[in-house]
Scaffold this active site. Structure first.
Site, PDB file in Angstrom:
ATOM      1  CB  THR A  47      -0.939   0.004   1.220  1.00  0.00           C
ATOM      2  OG1 THR A  47      -1.761  -1.165   1.180  1.00  0.00           O
ATOM      3  CG2 THR A  47      -1.814   1.247   1.217  1.00  0.00           C
ATOM      4  CB  VAL A  48       3.527   2.460   2.274  1.00  0.00           C
ATOM      5  CG1 VAL A  48       4.483   3.650   2.326  1.00  0.00           C
ATOM      6  CG2 VAL A  48       2.589   2.480   3.470  1.00  0.00           C
ATOM      7  NE  ARG A  80       1.352 -11.076  -6.281  1.00  0.00           N
ATOM      8  CZ  ARG A  80       0.538 -10.061  -5.942  1.00  0.00           C
ATOM      9  NH1 ARG A  80       0.668  -9.471  -4.769  1.00  0.00           N
ATOM     10  NH2 ARG A  80      -0.397  -9.651  -6.776  1.00  0.00           N
ATOM     11  CD  GLU A 163       8.901  12.885   9.870  1.00  0.00           C
ATOM     12  OE1 GLU A 163       8.061  12.679  10.788  1.00  0.00           O
ATOM     13  OE2 GLU A 163       9.870  13.646  10.008  1.00  0.00           O
ATOM     14  N   GLY A 168       2.602   8.125  10.647  1.00  0.00           N
ATOM     15  CA  GLY A 168       2.301   8.308   9.229  1.00  0.00           C
ATOM     16  C   GLY A 168       2.782   9.629   8.677  1.00  0.00           C
ATOM     17  CE  LYS A 239       2.918   3.267  14.447  1.00  0.00           C
ATOM     18  NZ  LYS A 239       1.466   3.489  14.259  1.00  0.00           N
TER      19      LYS A 239
END
Length: 465
Positions: A47-48, A80, A163, A168, A239
């Site tokens: 996704t990122v 993939r 970062e 996020g 985190k």
């Protein structure tokens, strides 16, 4: 590398651009046919990773204008091939082996977005050793082996930027490293897991039980099928370890960061807390005392409804940082998702590009510890919420108060719903400050009182004083 005349013109322009970007004066870049190119290797197209690929294309001109350097992805590692095709990556750029990125002499930066800790560690280590800068969003790896990786970065004089690893798209890492560099950090309080914050928001606003709020979060895509990383507090702990290292210069040893998740949270405690003027959040707490001892912990925490963090709802994140010079500063926004996290990755790329091809000495987290001592949980001092299930008969509250007093713990308020004599009823107490060791000893003793019919439930309270 040395900056030539053309490079110096670029550097001068960058300074002019950034100092003028908020004015109405349009700054036109000098014609330059030799714009530097920062060549990037992208590892991972989840996704990122996919969002990084798309946003580097859509923001290409903006980044070049602001950094004075073109940022270009020259190679992509993805397991993939069909995923690369789906994202729109040209076949000629794709490899299934991330080692080809770290060995490619033409790449300047590797963006690690493959996740996990084993391959990701090897990728980052090899990239740094081969003279490449690295950008990562991998908070689990940093929490586990960050000190080792930053030592490697220091040895090879490469940047290791991260970062995107916390909150996020919220630029809290850069704020701690740069914006607050003149401050000693007094405390950090963070809501830094959107899944948990969504669950607690729904329990509070809709009166849901934990299991129902979790099911709703999964249905909306806010929680994974395997929810343990989020719900049990581990993601928040990773985190928190990164933030603590930034604030105090040392990495919390594995297993020493107290972590408590949401599974034991009950709807009734949220309701009683509201009556008392508090909301419930899964809070990362990092703070130091006058002797320099540091406490680092993650657990459900009652906070005053009047405090700004209590209003952070849904999947949003917020981090409150208190500096000794600036006072309180708040960083708020979306803490997860493709685009917010990609924004943080691009921010790190732009930071490197702004100084490219001139090299800078890397600044490493945890290299020069501030000689801080990590407090044990027994040493921390907090206020407490305590809920007991007791038989409604004369003298029960006095018995409980007597035990608390014997451990030097005072009672600030009490809630007890009406009940018939002899029936069981909740007894909710808000307590004054006490050391964790004192409080736990008192709870063990209270549990042995004959009128107490269920294990005591407690939550810690943070007043931000």
């Amino acid at each position: 590398m040395q900056l030539g005349n053309e490079g110096k013109k670029q550097s001068d322009f960058k300074e002019t651009f950034w100092s003028s970007r908020e004015t109405s004066v349009k700054v036109t870049a000098p014609v330059n046919t030799t714009t530097p190119i920062l060549r990037v290797g992208l590892a991972g197209l989840g996704t990122v990773g996919a969002s990084v690929w798309h946003r580097l294309a859509s923001q290409k001109d903006l980044l070049r204008q602001r950094a004075g350097t073109e940022i270009r992805v020259d190679q992509v590692a993805v397991r993939r091939a069909d995923r690369a095709k789906e994202v729109g990556v040209p076949e000629k750029l794709v490899t299934a082996d991330w080692r080809k990125l770290t060995a490619n002499p033409d790449l300047d930066v590797i963006v690690e977005l493959i996740g996990g800790t084993k391959d990701a560690f090897d990728l980052i280590r090899q990239a740094l050793e081969n003279g490449k800068h690295v950008i990562t969003a991998n908070k689990a790896l940093l929490a586990e082996r960050g000190e080792e990786l930053f030592q490697i970065a220091l040895k090879h004089q490469r940047h290791l930027l991260f970062e995107a690893s916390v909150a996020g798209g919220i630029p809290v890492i850069r704020a701690l490293r740069e914006g607050l560099v003149a401050n000693r950090i007094v405390s950090i309080h963070g809501i830094i897991n959107g899944t948990c914050n969504y669950i607690l928001t729904r329990m509070n606003e809709a009166g849901l039980e934990f299991k129902d709020a979790l099911a709703e979060a999964k249905l909306k895509g806010y929680a994974e099928a395997d929810d343990s990383l989020d719900v049990d507090g581990h993601d928040t702990a990773h985190k928190t370890a990164v933030l603590a290292a930034l604030a105090y210069g040392f990495w919390v040893p594995s297993g020493k960061l107290y972590t408590e998740g949401l599974r034991a949270v009950e709807k009734q405690d949220i309701l009683y807390a509201r009556k008392l003027g508090y909301g419930l959040k899964l809070l990362a707490i990092i703070k130091t005392d006058s002797d320099g001892a540091v406490e680092v912990r993650v657990h459900p925490t009652l906070i005053p409804q009047s405090h700004v963090l209590a209003s952070v709802s849904g999947v949003f994140n917020a981090v409150l940082v208190r500096g000794d010079v600036v006072g309180d500063t708040l960083y708020y926004g979306r803490g997860a998702g493709g685009d917010p996290t990609a924004s943080a990755v691009l921010s790190d790329l732009a930071q490197i590009a702004a100084h490219f091809p001139q090299e800078q000495k890397t600044r490493c987290v945890g290299h020069e510890a501030l000689h801080s001592r990590l407090k044990t949980m027994d040493e921390i001092v907090s206020r407490y919420y305590l809920r007991l299930l007791v038989v409604d008969r004369p003298g029960v509250l006095a018995d409980v108060a007597r035990v608390l007093a014997s451990h030097q713990i005072g009672i600030s308020s009490v809630i007890q719903p009406e009940a018939q004599v002899g029936e069981t009823t909740p007894l909710v107490l808000m307590l004054h400050d006490a050391a964790e060791s004192q409080f736990r000893a008192a709870v063990r003793e209270i549990a042995q009182i004959g009128a107490v019919k269920a294990p005591p439930v407690h939550l810690r309270v943070e007043d931000f004083e």
